[in-house]
Design a protein around this motif. Structure first.
Motif, PDB file in Angstrom:
ATOM      1  N   ILE A 182      40.036  88.122  32.656  1.00 51.79           N
ATOM      2  CA  ILE A 182      39.970  86.882  31.883  1.00 51.79           C
ATOM      3  C   ILE A 182      38.525  86.421  31.726  1.00 51.79           C
ATOM      4  CG2 ILE A 182      40.785  84.504  31.683  1.00 51.79           C
ATOM      5  CD1 ILE A 182      42.970  86.682  31.454  1.00 51.79           C
ATOM      6  N   ALA A 183      37.707  86.606  32.756  1.00 58.33           N
ATOM      7  CA  ALA A 183      36.282  86.261  32.634  1.00 58.33           C
ATOM      8  C   ALA A 183      35.622  87.093  31.542  1.00 58.33           C
ATOM      9  CB  ALA A 183      35.572  86.467  33.967  1.00 58.33           C
ATOM     10  N   ALA A 184      36.012  88.356  31.422  1.00 56.10           N
ATOM     11  CA  ALA A 184      35.476  89.203  30.354  1.00 56.10           C
ATOM     12  C   ALA A 184      35.910  88.672  28.991  1.00 56.10           C
ATOM     13  CB  ALA A 184      35.930  90.644  30.540  1.00 56.10           C
ATOM     14  N   TRP A 185      37.185  88.322  28.847  1.00 57.48           N
ATOM     15  CA  TRP A 185      37.650  87.742  27.583  1.00 57.48           C
ATOM     16  C   TRP A 185      36.796  86.534  27.192  1.00 57.48           C
ATOM     17  CZ3 TRP A 185      43.708  87.022  28.035  1.00 57.48           C
ATOM     18  CH2 TRP A 185      44.321  88.268  28.122  1.00 57.48           C
ATOM     19  N   MET A 186      36.616  85.642  28.179  1.00 57.31           N
ATOM     20  CA  MET A 186      35.909  84.394  27.890  1.00 57.31           C
ATOM     21  C   MET A 186      34.468  84.655  27.464  1.00 57.31           C
ATOM     22  SD  MET A 186      38.340  82.187  28.455  1.00 57.31           S
ATOM     23  CE  MET A 186      37.677  80.540  28.759  1.00 57.31           C
ATOM     24  N   SER A 187      33.853  85.660  28.047  1.00 54.18           N
ATOM     25  CA  SER A 187      32.442  85.922  27.765  1.00 54.18           C
ATOM     26  C   SER A 187      32.212  86.464  26.359  1.00 54.18           C
ATOM     27  CB  SER A 187      31.867  86.898  28.794  1.00 54.18           C
ATOM     28  OG  SER A 187      32.329  88.217  28.585  1.00 54.18           O
TER      29      SER A 187
END
Length: 475
Positions: free
Chosen positions: A229-234
């Motif tokens: 999810i952190a990758a998605w957000m970035s």
């Protein structure tokens, strides 16, 4: 050519799946083939591009060694639990072992009705197939864990969608597995703890060999989802339909339905035509991941011994998402502003930039790609330059002691993403059997961090008349 299958999921008991063959189509033709992925899987390109490969990837021929099936699963859909969903338009042909020993599912999506179709036709049309092919391969190029697209095939048949007859298509999807949170829920809702236990053991052997207990497994899945999810957000990615049946426990992004990358930044951004209340908006995705993981924990608790203790341990494991996510978010967004070792003290600087971007709805990708090039490029994305100018002063002060900030930003900030209007243009052209825009967009997204003049137009934000604000599942 014989594909060497090793079908571990098909060896699970019959309650896990329904044996079903894909339904043949009238006149299959290739839309696109992913040569690089084929090599990764150790498959012969000449064979895949030939008549037998086309027959396999259209569903007209089941290759020797395959064990076609539709997987059973349940799921919370926009918060409401559906006890039986399952693969309603997808058939898992089998599993292959790549030359490096990694195991992959090969699945046909849009392969016709299955016992889980719920009166649906089991088909897909060209639009969703093109979208998933482009976006999943773009995600892979960005370095985000994801299912992949091996091929897209036009079926030569039309299907009815939105009161229109649209050209049918089949996507050959490759995944580390297709096991979902909803797969666990399917058995837990029936009180079938023995099947939940079997599924745990299968998942541990396949994805998490360092785990020995259901609690270990839960903790590992929580960590994997926090990173994802952190990758998605970035990258400004919005999944659009984060139901529990659309969360793969492998930690890969799965089920690219009404997904989109933001143009103008705002945390409340949605694109999905069915997400009317913003449940799965960009800024809500971390919280929804926790919600989904709580449903997984509920399914595993009966396997974890004393129930009071198990609930406490499972709750602690799910709540651990927050620390894992915040660390991953800080690492990724720190890199986006040139910091190789960001600390908690850098969060206000990052958040201030995001707040300024939200106030102007500045283009997410172009602001960060502008920072990697020069401040003038980033400045051009704002209408109110005063707040951004103040932020730049603080940023330059922070970078004074940073090592190689430009190189760090160049590796964290892509120049090109699959923007909605570009994907839509590729879909419209493909409906008319013009695949040149599809091919060019895939080529532009293959190396999204690389500077090149060949795809300069692919870096542009959409004009007001080009904006695509709604995306659809296609079912």
């Amino acid at each position: 050519m014989t594909i060497t299958f090793d079908n571990s999921y098909s060896r699970l008991p019959e309650q896990f799946h329904a044996r079903t063959d894909p339904t043949p189509v009238a006149n299959p033709t290739f839309i696109g083939m992913n040569d690089g992925l084929a090599r990764r899987l150790g498959l012969d390109l000449d064979w895949l591009r030939g008549p037998e490969g086309l027959a396999m990837m259209s569903g007209n021929r089941v290759p020797d060694g395959a064990a076609p099936l539709a997987q059973a699963y349940a799921g919370h859909q926009f918060g409401g639990f559906v006890p039986q969903l399952g693969d309603g338009r997808a058939v898992l042909l089998g599993e292959v072992i790549a030359p490096d020993g990694a195991r992959f599912d090969i699945q046909l999506k849009g392969a016709g009705p299955t016992p889980f179709s719920r009166r649906g036709d089991g088909r897909a049309w060209v639009g969703p197939v093109i979208r998933e092919y482009i976006v999943s391969e773009a995600m892979a190029a960005l370095g985000v864990p994801t299912t992949r697209a091996l091929a897209a095939v036009r079926t030569g048949e039309d299907i009815l969608r939105d009161m229109r007859h649209r050209p049918g298509a089949v996507l050959t999807r490759v995944a580390a597995s297709h096991i979902r949170v909803g797969t666990f829920q399917f058995f837990a809702a029936r009180g079938d703890s023995s099947s939940v236990d079997l599924l745990c053991n299968h998942l541990i052997e396949r994805h998490y060999p360092d785990c020995t207990t259901p609690l270990d497994l839960l903790r590992a899945i929580v960590r994997a989802q926090a990173e994802l999810i952190a990758a998605w957000m970035s990258f400004g990615f919005i999944h659009g339909v984060m139901n529990t049946d659309n969360m793969a426990v492998s930690g890969e992004t799965i089920d690219y339905g009404p997904c989109a990358f933001m143009d103008g930044y705002h945390p409340q951004t949605t694109f999905s035509s069915i997400d009317r209340n913003g449940r799965y908006a960009y800024g809500a995705q971390p919280q929804m991941a926790v919600w989904n993981l709580a449903q997984l924990a509920t399914s595993l608790v009966p396997l974890m011994g004393d129930q009071d203790s198990a609930i406490e341990q499972a709750t602690e494991a799910v709540n651990g998402f927050v620390d894992h996510y915040q660390a991953a978010w800080l690492r990724r967004f720190g890199a986006k502003i040139g910091l190789s070792h960001p600390t908690i003290d850098d969060v206000p600087l990052i958040q201030e930039l995001l707040n300024i971007m939200a106030a102007d709805q500045a283009d997410f990708t172009r602001v960060f790609s502008g920072l990697r090039r020069n401040t003038e490029s980033a400045w051009a994305e704002f209408t109110s330059v005063g707040p951004f100018e103040d932020w730049l002063d603080k940023w330059h002060e922070r970078l004074r002691d940073a090592a190689n900030p430009q190189a760090i930003m160049a590796s964290a900030n892509p120049l090109r993403i699959p923007r909605n209007h570009q994907v839509e243009a590729a879909i419209v052209a493909a409906e008319a059997k013009d695949y040149a825009p599809f091919d060019r967009l895939n080529a532009a997204l293959h190396a999204p961090y690389s500077e090149t003049d060949d795809f300069a137009d692919m870096e542009l934000a959409p004009r007001s008349d080009e904006r695509v604000m709604r995306t659809f599942c296609g079912t």
